[in-house]
Design an enzyme around this catalytic site. Structure first.
Site, PDB file in Angstrom:
ATOM      1  N   ASP A  74       0.803  -1.231   0.000  1.00  0.00           N
ATOM      2  CA  ASP A  74       0.000   0.000   0.000  1.00  0.00           C
ATOM      3  C   ASP A  74       0.836   1.281   0.000  1.00  0.00           C
ATOM      4  OD1 ASP A  74      -2.051  -1.848   0.296  1.00  0.00           O
ATOM      5  OD2 ASP A  74      -2.135  -1.607   2.470  1.00  0.00           O
TER       6      ASP A  74
ATOM      7  N   MET B 291      -5.812  -2.529  -5.538  1.00  0.00           N
ATOM      8  CA  MET B 291      -5.668  -2.587  -4.088  1.00  0.00           C
ATOM      9  C   MET B 291      -4.853  -1.407  -3.577  1.00  0.00           C
ATOM     10  SD  MET B 291      -5.202  -6.656  -3.288  1.00  0.00           S
ATOM     11  CE  MET B 291      -5.715  -6.475  -1.574  1.00  0.00           C
ATOM     12  N   GLY B 292      -4.752  -1.315  -2.243  1.00  0.00           N
ATOM     13  CA  GLY B 292      -4.039  -0.224  -1.613  1.00  0.00           C
ATOM     14  C   GLY B 292      -4.701   0.179  -0.313  1.00  0.00           C
TER      15      GLY B 292
END
Length: 263
Positions: free
Chosen positions: A39, A81-82
């Protein structure tokens, strides 16, 4: 740990991992933290181990999707994502020449996106990519896909690579960065240092006290609690604010660039 003659621990992860490392350090087990999260949401460090690999994985997925976009004159909305951070989205959006990137941290102008897509189609552009950070939620991502088709007349499809982004073959940049961090962590343990996290600041591998890093992270994310800053000097607090400002400016600059380039 003492029973098995473990002299120290290198704890690899994010803020939760580092809180655990601090607890162990207090109990006499020397710990050094090393970032390990795709992330890139550890404020103390400019980059984290896994971030570059995740971005390259998304980039390869986007490149593969572009073929069918071009063939069928479509738009692909890719949710990446993240967690609650939009770093993967803005960086890969730039690399993929996305027509738009939506992240939780910034207000997204849908009307501007629709207008830009219509103009680009009128000027002959066939394929489009829109990148959305997962922090906005699946309802936003899937809803935006439908809105694009309804408002622009451009056929749109939604793609969620999901946890594929957390896998893949580590890039050269990630391998080398991880090795440098591991070397630094071992070096610190041998020097008798404990309760710090190895970070990258301005392309230099260094370290920072875990407690300092955790409070810095809360400050940047607007999650400070009463008393969090009590044990820090005015100079340290000023330094934290400066780091937060620097990171916010970088994010804002990247967001402005990526939503201006994809024309």
């Amino acid at each position: 740990c003492k029973r098995h003659n473990i002299d120290g621990i290198v704890a690899i992860g994010g803020d939760g991992t580092f809180r655990g490392a601090t607890d162990l350090s207090i109990r006499g087990i020397p710990c050094i933290g090393v970032t390990g999260t795709i992330d890139n949401d550890i404020t103390a460090s400019d980059i984290t181990v896994g971030y570059d690999t995740a971005m390259n994985t998304v980039m390869h997925i986007g490149d593969s999707l572009r073929d069918t976009c071009e063939s069928h004159a479509r738009c692909m909305v890719i949710e990446v994502m993240g967690r609650n951070a939009g770093y993967i989205a803005i960086e890969t959006g730039l690399a993929l020449n996305a027509i738009g990137v939506a992240v939780q941290e910034k207000e997204f102008d849908k009307e501007a996106l629709f207008a830009k897509m219509i103009e680009a189609r009128e000027n002959g552009r066939r394929s489009f990519t829109v990148v959305v950070a997962e922090g906005l939620g699946s309802a936003f991502s899937e809803g935006l896909t439908k809105e694009i088709e309804e408002r622009t007349g451009i056929e749109a499809r939604f793609v969620r690579p999901g946890h594929i982004v957390r896998g893949g073959i580590p890039t050269l940049a990630d391998r080398n960065f991880a090795s440098k961090c591991g070397f630094k962590a071992a070096e610190l343990l041998l020097q008798g240092v404990s309760d710090v996290v190895v970070i990258s600041r301005h392309d230099k591998i260094t370290s920072m006290e875990i407690k300092y890093a955790l409070i810095l992270d809360r400050m940047y994310k607007g999650k400070l609690k009463d008393g969090d800053l009590d044990n820090f000097t005015d100079e340290q607090i000023a330094e934290m604010k400066a780091i937060c400002k620097e990171r916010a400016e970088y994010f804002d600059d990247m967001y402005e660039v990526v939503n201006g380039v994809g024309c």
